[in-house]
Scaffold this active site. Structure first.
Site, short mmCIF file in Angstrom:
data_model
loop_
_atom_site.label_atom_id
_atom_site.label_comp_id
_atom_site.label_asym_id
_atom_site.label_seq_id
_atom_site.Cartn_x
_atom_site.Cartn_y
_atom_site.Cartn_z
N HIS A 74 4.60 8.59 36.60
CA HIS A 74 5.48 7.36 36.69
C HIS A 74 5.66 7.10 35.15
O HIS A 74 6.54 6.51 34.73
CB HIS A 74 4.87 6.08 37.34
N ASP A 109 0.70 11.24 41.71
CA ASP A 109 1.10 10.49 40.30
C ASP A 109 0.74 11.02 39.16
O ASP A 109 0.04 10.26 38.16
CB ASP A 109 0.74 8.92 40.51
N SER A 200 -1.76 3.29 31.67
CA SER A 200 -1.63 4.43 32.69
C SER A 200 -1.50 5.82 31.97
O SER A 200 -0.87 5.81 30.90
CB SER A 200 -0.11 4.26 33.39
#
Length: 353
Positions: A74, A109, A200
């Site tokens: 992402h 992810d 992230s």
């Protein structure tokens, strides 16, 4: 409604983000968190992704001297908005290098970006199988675009399954447009170390400065999967266990894609009160000639374990299968007519399409 926010690529790009390294003013007098940050910070990078007028920043982990960097799908797809985003990587010394996307894996992810740069310091990878509740947990990354940020806390849950939106981008290596609208179930380490948008793809560390997880999501009170608003840390963050990330990273580096196990059945959460057993994923239907069919599973069986994972609901079963490689053989335990059974199952291959 989803409480899991993986929109953790902070707004802004590397050109507009102020750079600050991890600073250790007195290296002769440090506490364990400082020592872990000092060890790991040379292996943490800030990643900028841009496509048209959209842009964002995340974090990454240097895996080797060849410039392979582990991050989240992402981050490099701008939450699934961009199939071929332009990538820039700022290393711990403040230098910026162009990056290329080696591969993305929307089912975990995780993604690999590669740069060509001298003097890269590979991260020290730990063993997430040894993680336990109460262990020190340290996050390094660029939350809200603030590079060189260190936060600490503890591991607040060692085995958690969350369901979150997929970040596959239309026309990318990841899959098709329909993927971006789906969801994935992943097993994670839960921590109260402050994690915010921009963390992230960065590392969750143990007290030895070893990577035990890849930061992936935060709990967001009242957030919805369709909301574009980025909420901040509320004390519950999630990281993909590094043992799972290692396998995916190896496959992405080798071929640009990663494999995941598939059972070949549909399941439903077991209804409480239907027997003395109160937890598991009940098999609703088995696909003919699938892995589940060949292993002898039948409609009505209640699966309670897959591999090393206990299963209490359908999401946990999906996550347990997906963290295995396609073709892996693992043990499955299930309840049939009140009796506990177990057998080996050789998993099929999951697809993102």
């Amino acid at each position: 409604m989803s409480m899991w926010n993986t929109s953790a690529a902070a707004s802004g790009t590397l050109q507009t983000t102020h750079y600050t390294p991890v600073v250790i003013n007195n290296p002769d007098s440090v506490n364990p968190v400082t020592a872990a940050a000092q060890k790991a910070s040379p292996s943490v990078v800030t990643i900028g992704a841009s496509s048209g007028t959209a842009g964002g920043t995340g974090s990454g982990i240097v895996l080797d001297a060849s410039g392979h960097i582990l991050t989240n799908t992402h981050v490099v797809t701008l939450d699934g908005q961009a199939a071929n985003a332009a990538i820039e990587v700022r290393t711990s010394d403040g230098k910026v290098y162009p990056g290329t996307i080696t591969g993305t894996d929307p089912l975990s992810d995780l993604a690999i970006v590669q740069i060509t740069a001298p003097g890269l310091v590979p991260a020290s990878l730990g063993d997430s199988g040894n993680v336990k509740v109460g262990d020190t947990a340290i996050a390094i990354g660029a939350p809200l675009g603030l590079s060189g940020t260190v936060t600490d806390g503890i591991v607040s849950a060692a085995n958690r399954t969350i369901e979150t939106s997929s970040s596959a981008a239309s026309g990318s290596q990841a899959g098709s447009a329909s993927d971006a609208q789906g969801s994935i179930s992943i097993n994670v380490i839960q921590t109260d170390a402050a994690i915010n948008p921009g963390n992230s793809g960065g590392p969750l560390l143990n007290a030895n400065g070893e990577v035990i997880g890849v930061n992936v999501a935060i709990a967001s009170a009242g957030a919805t999967s369709s909301s574009s608003a980025q909420s901040g840390n509320i004390g519950v963050g999630f990281s993909i266990p590094v043992n799972d990330a290692k396998r995916v990273a190896r496959e992405l580096i080798a071929s640009g894609a990663a494999t995941h196990g598939q059972l070949g059945l549909s399941v439903q959460d077991k209804a409480s009160g239907t027997s003395e057993f109160t937890a598991g994923a009940e098999v609703a239907a088995v696909t003919p000639d699938s892995a589940a069919d060949r292993a002898g599973l039948k409609s009505g069986d209640v699966i309670t374990n897959l591999g090393s994972r206990s299963v209490t609901d359908s999401s946990e079963l999906t996550a347990a299968a997906r963290e295995q490689a396609a073709g892996a053989t693992v043990k499955v335990s299930f309840i049939r007519a009140g009796q506990v059974h177990s057998t080996d199952i050789t998993l099929g291959a999951a697809t993102t399409g």
